[in-house]
Design a protein around this motif. Structure first.
Motif, PDB file in Angstrom:
ATOM      1  N   PRO A 242      23.281  -0.399  -4.335  1.00  0.00           N
ATOM      2  CA  PRO A 242      22.260  -0.022  -3.348  1.00  0.00           C
ATOM      3  C   PRO A 242      21.245  -1.130  -3.100  1.00  0.00           C
ATOM      4  CG  PRO A 242      21.819   1.046  -5.439  1.00  0.00           C
ATOM      5  CD  PRO A 242      23.142   0.339  -5.592  1.00  0.00           C
ATOM      6  N   SER A 243      20.668  -1.085  -1.908  1.00  0.00           N
ATOM      7  CA  SER A 243      19.557  -1.981  -1.580  1.00  0.00           C
ATOM      8  C   SER A 243      18.450  -1.145  -0.962  1.00  0.00           C
ATOM      9  CB  SER A 243      20.006  -3.097  -0.642  1.00  0.00           C
ATOM     10  OG  SER A 243      20.457  -2.572   0.583  1.00  0.00           O
ATOM     11  N   PHE A 244      17.236  -1.648  -1.080  1.00  0.00           N
ATOM     12  CA  PHE A 244      16.053  -0.920  -0.660  1.00  0.00           C
ATOM     13  C   PHE A 244      15.107  -1.839   0.106  1.00  0.00           C
ATOM     14  CE2 PHE A 244      17.370   0.386  -4.917  1.00  0.00           C
ATOM     15  CZ  PHE A 244      17.447   1.773  -4.851  1.00  0.00           C
ATOM     16  N   GLN A 245      14.410  -1.272   1.069  1.00  0.00           N
ATOM     17  CA  GLN A 245      13.252  -1.932   1.654  1.00  0.00           C
ATOM     18  C   GLN A 245      12.077  -1.534   0.768  1.00  0.00           C
ATOM     19  OE1 GLN A 245      15.686  -3.539   3.567  1.00  0.00           O
ATOM     20  NE2 GLN A 245      13.737  -4.156   4.399  1.00  0.00           N
ATOM     21  N   ILE A 246      11.181  -2.464   0.511  1.00  0.00           N
ATOM     22  CA  ILE A 246       9.991  -2.182  -0.291  1.00  0.00           C
ATOM     23  C   ILE A 246       8.845  -1.937   0.682  1.00  0.00           C
ATOM     24  CG2 ILE A 246       8.409  -3.023  -2.059  1.00  0.00           C
ATOM     25  CD1 ILE A 246      10.701  -4.934  -2.968  1.00  0.00           C
ATOM     26  N   ILE A 247       8.312  -0.728   0.632  1.00  0.00           N
ATOM     27  CA  ILE A 247       7.262  -0.313   1.552  1.00  0.00           C
ATOM     28  C   ILE A 247       5.970  -0.112   0.767  1.00  0.00           C
ATOM     29  CG2 ILE A 247       6.559   1.416   3.253  1.00  0.00           C
ATOM     30  CD1 ILE A 247       9.192  -0.130   3.977  1.00  0.00           C
ATOM     31  N   ASP A 248       4.902  -0.776   1.206  1.00  0.00           N
ATOM     32  CA  ASP A 248       3.580  -0.567   0.619  1.00  0.00           C
ATOM     33  C   ASP A 248       3.031   0.709   1.240  1.00  0.00           C
ATOM     34  OD1 ASP A 248       0.920  -0.507  -0.175  1.00  0.00           O
ATOM     35  OD2 ASP A 248       0.498  -2.575   0.423  1.00  0.00           O
ATOM     36  N   ARG A 249       2.914   1.756   0.431  1.00  0.00           N
ATOM     37  CA  ARG A 249       2.471   3.046   0.957  1.00  0.00           C
ATOM     38  C   ARG A 249       0.977   3.270   0.745  1.00  0.00           C
ATOM     39  NH1 ARG A 249       2.795   7.559  -2.397  1.00  0.00           N
ATOM     40  NH2 ARG A 249       3.158   7.075  -4.580  1.00  0.00           N
ATOM     41  N   THR A 250       0.254   2.226   0.292  1.00  0.00           N
ATOM     42  CA  THR A 250      -1.188   2.365   0.082  1.00  0.00           C
ATOM     43  C   THR A 250      -1.999   1.967   1.307  1.00  0.00           C
ATOM     44  OG1 THR A 250      -1.514   0.133  -0.799  1.00  0.00           O
ATOM     45  CG2 THR A 250      -0.902   1.869  -2.381  1.00  0.00           C
ATOM     46  N   VAL A 251      -1.324   1.479   2.336  1.00  0.00           N
ATOM     47  CA  VAL A 251      -2.015   1.068   3.554  1.00  0.00           C
ATOM     48  C   VAL A 251      -1.598   1.985   4.701  1.00  0.00           C
ATOM     49  CG1 VAL A 251      -2.290  -1.341   2.858  1.00  0.00           C
ATOM     50  CG2 VAL A 251      -0.224  -0.655   4.075  1.00  0.00           C
ATOM     51  N   ASP A 252      -2.444   2.044   5.716  1.00  0.00           N
ATOM     52  CA  ASP A 252      -2.147   2.874   6.880  1.00  0.00           C
ATOM     53  C   ASP A 252      -2.276   2.002   8.116  1.00  0.00           C
ATOM     54  OD1 ASP A 252      -1.625   4.996   8.544  1.00  0.00           O
ATOM     55  OD2 ASP A 252      -3.646   5.847   8.402  1.00  0.00           O
ATOM     56  N   PRO A 253      -1.184   1.747   8.833  1.00  0.00           N
ATOM     57  CA  PRO A 253       0.136   2.296   8.594  1.00  0.00           C
ATOM     58  C   PRO A 253       0.826   1.597   7.418  1.00  0.00           C
ATOM     59  CG  PRO A 253       0.222   0.773  10.442  1.00  0.00           C
ATOM     60  CD  PRO A 253      -1.228   0.863  10.014  1.00  0.00           C
ATOM     61  N   VAL A 254       1.820   2.294   6.842  1.00  0.00           N
ATOM     62  CA  VAL A 254       2.584   1.695   5.754  1.00  0.00           C
ATOM     63  C   VAL A 254       3.236   0.424   6.275  1.00  0.00           C
ATOM     64  CG1 VAL A 254       2.974   3.897   4.600  1.00  0.00           C
ATOM     65  CG2 VAL A 254       4.677   3.039   6.228  1.00  0.00           C
ATOM     66  N   ARG A 255       3.594  -0.474   5.347  1.00  0.00           N
ATOM     67  CA  ARG A 255       4.097  -1.775   5.779  1.00  0.00           C
ATOM     68  C   ARG A 255       5.198  -2.260   4.858  1.00  0.00           C
ATOM     69  NH1 ARG A 255       1.483  -7.596   5.622  1.00  0.00           N
ATOM     70  NH2 ARG A 255       1.211  -7.477   3.405  1.00  0.00           N
ATOM     71  N   MET A 256       6.236  -2.844   5.465  1.00  0.00           N
ATOM     72  CA  MET A 256       7.336  -3.430   4.713  1.00  0.00           C
ATOM     73  C   MET A 256       6.858  -4.733   4.085  1.00  0.00           C
ATOM     74  SD  MET A 256      11.061  -4.733   6.023  1.00  0.00           S
ATOM     75  CE  MET A 256      11.250  -3.274   7.026  1.00  0.00           C
ATOM     76  N   ILE A 257       7.001  -4.828   2.749  1.00  0.00           N
ATOM     77  CA  ILE A 257       6.553  -6.048   2.077  1.00  0.00           C
ATOM     78  C   ILE A 257       7.678  -6.775   1.360  1.00  0.00           C
ATOM     79  CG2 ILE A 257       4.179  -5.258   1.827  1.00  0.00           C
ATOM     80  CD1 ILE A 257       4.884  -4.708  -1.171  1.00  0.00           C
ATOM     81  N   GLY A 258       8.897  -6.218   1.394  1.00  0.00           N
ATOM     82  CA  GLY A 258       9.979  -6.911   0.718  1.00  0.00           C
ATOM     83  C   GLY A 258      11.264  -6.120   0.721  1.00  0.00           C
ATOM     84  N   GLY A 259      12.194  -6.642  -0.039  1.00  0.00           N
ATOM     85  CA  GLY A 259      13.489  -6.005  -0.200  1.00  0.00           C
ATOM     86  C   GLY A 259      13.990  -6.224  -1.616  1.00  0.00           C
TER      87      GLY A 259
END
Length: 182
Positions: free
Chosen positions: A59-76
């Motif tokens: 499996p692979s995942f997108q890393i999403i920062d859920r502490t900001v609004d809007p959430v933001r992709m920060i890695g993989g």
């Protein structure tokens, strides 16, 4: 497969995110520290990557920062077939370096695949000119194998020496639970 930590959401990528993925990788320093990522990284590369059929064994995942609004992709982060065991790979966008996101994401991803897929031993490596990635692996409990292997870097278009690590299930036992404090 999904994983949630205190700050992050790890989830599959969606084709609609191709522009966001392209923007997140818009820095040569990311691509040059990975084996498979091309440089320059174009929208077409993101669309091709996100349209691939997911591999249930790796499996692979997108890393999403859920502490900001809007959430933001920060890695993989993800797993691929390694020489003797599944191999971990990851990237974090430069404006998110130094905040512990790679360690947090890797702890959660490792816990998820061990729980769901029964991974025991996991391999990883870092290019010799990227020692920060080695520090992340050591925090995760990975141990150096003593081997340096040439790995082709698509972004550099050449072989680069890669320091190899391994993680046995018992090596990570003390590090993984802290990542799951959601």
């Amino acid at each position: 497969m999904f994983a949630v930590t205190k700050r992050l959401l790890l989830r599959p990528g969606w084709i609609e995110e191709a522009p966001a993925l392209t923007e997140a990788i818009a820095d040569k320093r990311i691509a040059r520290n990975t084996a498979r990522m091309p440089w320059p990284y174009r929208l077409e590369d993101a669309e091709e990557y996100l349209s691939r059929e997911p591999d249930p064994d790796y499996p692979s995942f997108q890393i999403i920062d859920r502490t900001v609004d809007p959430v933001r992709m920060i890695g993989g982060i993800g797993f691929m077939e390694g020489e003797d065991a599944p191999e971990l790979g990851y990237w974090i966008r430069p404006d998110s370096w130094g905040h512990g996101y790679a360690t947090e994401a890797a702890q959660a991803a490792i816990a998820a695949v061990r729980s769901s897929l029964g991974y025991g031993r996991i391999e990883a490596g870092h290019f010799v000119d990227n020692p920060a990635s080695g520090r992340v692996l050591e925090k995760l409990g990975f141990r150096r194998t003593g081997r340096i292997a040439p790995r082709f870097s698509r972004a550099r278009n050449r072989d680069v020496d890669c320091v190899m690590f391994t993680l046995e299930e018992e090596d990570a036992a003390q590090t993984v639970p802290s990542a799951l404090a959601a």
